[in-house]
Enzyme design. Structure first.
Site, short mmCIF file in Angstrom:
data_model
loop_
_atom_site.label_atom_id
_atom_site.label_comp_id
_atom_site.label_asym_id
_atom_site.label_seq_id
_atom_site.Cartn_x
_atom_site.Cartn_y
_atom_site.Cartn_z
N LYS A 1 70.60 46.25 -53.55
CA LYS A 1 71.62 47.07 -52.92
C LYS A 1 71.72 46.73 -51.43
CE LYS A 1 72.88 51.99 -52.55
NZ LYS A 1 72.46 53.37 -52.93
N SER B 1 76.33 55.73 -54.36
CA SER B 1 76.48 54.55 -53.53
C SER B 1 75.90 53.28 -54.16
CB SER B 1 75.80 54.78 -52.18
OG SER B 1 74.40 55.01 -52.33
N SER C 1 73.34 59.09 -55.69
CA SER C 1 73.82 57.73 -55.44
C SER C 1 73.47 56.73 -56.53
CB SER C 1 73.29 57.21 -54.10
OG SER C 1 74.05 57.73 -53.04
#
Length: 470
Positions: free
Chosen positions: A85, A161, A185
């Site tokens: 990520k 996210s 997220s």
């Protein structure tokens, strides 16, 4: 013909270690899949040249041969490609944080704790996965790489996210991917994309991303295509690191589970939150399905009163922890919402923070009390299906209007505050074929057992094993 990119992580890891397939073959299959699907989905970003990834796979094959000759074991993720990520540093890759403020960031000089754990476990990092600016919100869009869309419907969001991670898994571009989570997220995108996301107990996985602080609020966790793959990944990440003061949770062995006889505390709306009727219908059918399989499903939930305010206090204070140095140094290009969070956190009083911590403690204990009576607590994962890709946040659910981007995330936020492990898996699909997920909450520190529960549910229902068509 089935591609190696369609194999599970467990199957791939075993096949590489056993010499059935090579890491080069596995890497080539995933690189081909990324080339085919990523331009439309925009999940993998800052990808290194294929030649570099293939050279890393060749080195992995050499280690495989050496280990087999010596009778030595290989690390659990040996030879598996992954991407990190884009909030975490990986040596040789830029960390843009999905922000215009860091769009021209140079390649990182050092690995984050997470990247170190991945390499030690044998994974091969080939790039980054897309994220919204600074990991803010549960939809992935940013001015650096654009919007990550959902493999189930390219006109919809993948979530965030950890949206790049979830979309890459769902589209079979990666076998494993990491996520992080302080307000859903990794849980919202897992539900939207029909994959598994694990928010572990604080301390189970070392991360330490929030500035120079460590915190039980935001955690790092595995994402995968099913619970068996997630368990393999979690075992690799759950390694004690002295740089992460919370990483001393004892390990608890897991025992096999069947859905028959499983005691389920069922919450339809996490204490009265608005849920779209389409989602509610799928969840009600899922509860009936579990009961038909022999589970004991009863309405029960912790007391969530005051949890939303406490979560907001802690969340914005964490934004201040992580963002104050860049903001105070005059960095430009941040979204107004991000700056608002930082300044709200800056203005937090000691009394507000103390009240929030006290509320978190009470919710932790109340959740533990529910789980003393039941094996798991199950709640909806999201209040709606994956929203239109043009939205910045969902503003209305079942007639209830939200005035700020994180207020439609409370299904996840309330469980963040509870600080118990949560696995998101599939509850089924809507009439138009869009995934719907559930949050399955287990006892603190018992992620392995919780993943046995969700694995049993997945095998009994079959929902999670469906993949989008292209």
């Amino acid at each position: 013909m089935e591609s190696l990119a369609d194999w599970s992580a467990v199957r791939l890891a075993g096949a590489i270690a056993g010499g059935e397939v090579s890491a080069v073959e596995v890497m080539r299959a995933h690189l081909d899949r990324i080339e085919e699907r990523n331009p439309a989905i925009r999940a993998v970003v800052s990808q290194q040249p294929d030649s570099v990834s293939l050279a890393a796979a060749e080195a992995a094959d050499k280690r495989t041969a050496e280990a087999r000759a010596e009778g030595a074991s290989l690390p659990p993720l040996h030879g598996l490609p992954t991407a990190v990520k884009d909030l975490m540093d990986v040596a040789g890759f830029p960390t843009t944080n999905g922000s215009a403020a860091f769009a021209d960031a140079p390649p990182a000089a050092h690995d984050s704790v997470l990247a170190t754990l991945l390499r030690e476990a044998g994974a091969l990092v080939i790039g980054k996965t897309n994220t919204p600016e600074m990991g803010q919100g549960v939809l992935t869009f940013n001015p650096v790489f654009g919007t990550t869309v959902n493999p189930w419907d390219l006109g919809r969001h993948a979530g965030g996210s950890s949206g790049g991670a979830a979309a890459a898994l769902s589209a079979r571009m990666l076998p494993i991917a990491d996520g992080s989570d302080s307000g859903g997220s990794l849980r919202y995108p897992a539900a939207f994309c029909n994959v598994v996301g694990v928010r572990p107990s604080p301390g189970r996985v070392a991360s330490g991303r929030t500035g120079n602080a460590w915190t039980p609020h935001g955690v790092t966790g595995p994402m995968a295509r099913d619970s068996a793959d997630a368990a393999l990944f979690l075992d690799a990440l759950a390694v004690e690191k002295s740089v992460w003061p919370l990483s001393a949770l004892p390990s608890h062995p897991a025992t096999p589970v069947t859905v028959d006889g499983l005691r389920v505390a069922w919450s339809a709306d996490a204490g009265g939150l608005p849920i779209d009727p389409e989602i509610a219908a799928v969840h009600a059918a899922f509860a009936e399905q579990l009961a038909a399989l022999g589970a004991i499903v009863e309405p029960a939930e912790p007391d969530f009163a005051g949890a939303d305010e406490a979560w907001e206090t802690i969340e914005t204070f964490e934004f201040f922890l992580g963002g104050r140095h860049a903001v105070d140094a005059g960095a430009t290009g941040f979204r107004p919402d991000y700056l608002r969070n930082v300044e709200q956190g800056r203005a937090t009083t000691a009394t507000q923070l103390a009240d929030a911590y006290e509320r978190r403690t009470r919710l932790f204990r109340d959740t533990a009390a529910v789980l003393d009576r039941y094996d798991v607590l199950i709640l909806p994962a999201t209040p709606v299906v994956a929203p239109d890709a043009g939205l910045e946040w969902v503003q209305t659910v079942d007639g209830h209007r939200f005035d700020r981007y994180f207020t439609w995330q409370m299904l996840a936020n309330r469980l963040t505050l509870a600080a118990h492990p949560v696995v998101v898996t599939s509850a089924g699909f809507t009439g138009e074929g869009l995934p719907v997920g559930v949050q399955v909450v287990g006892r603190h520190g018992r992620e392995a057992q919780l993943l046995e529960v969700t694995r049993a549910i997945e095998e009994a229902t079959g929902w999670i094993f469906r993949a989008p068509s292209f």
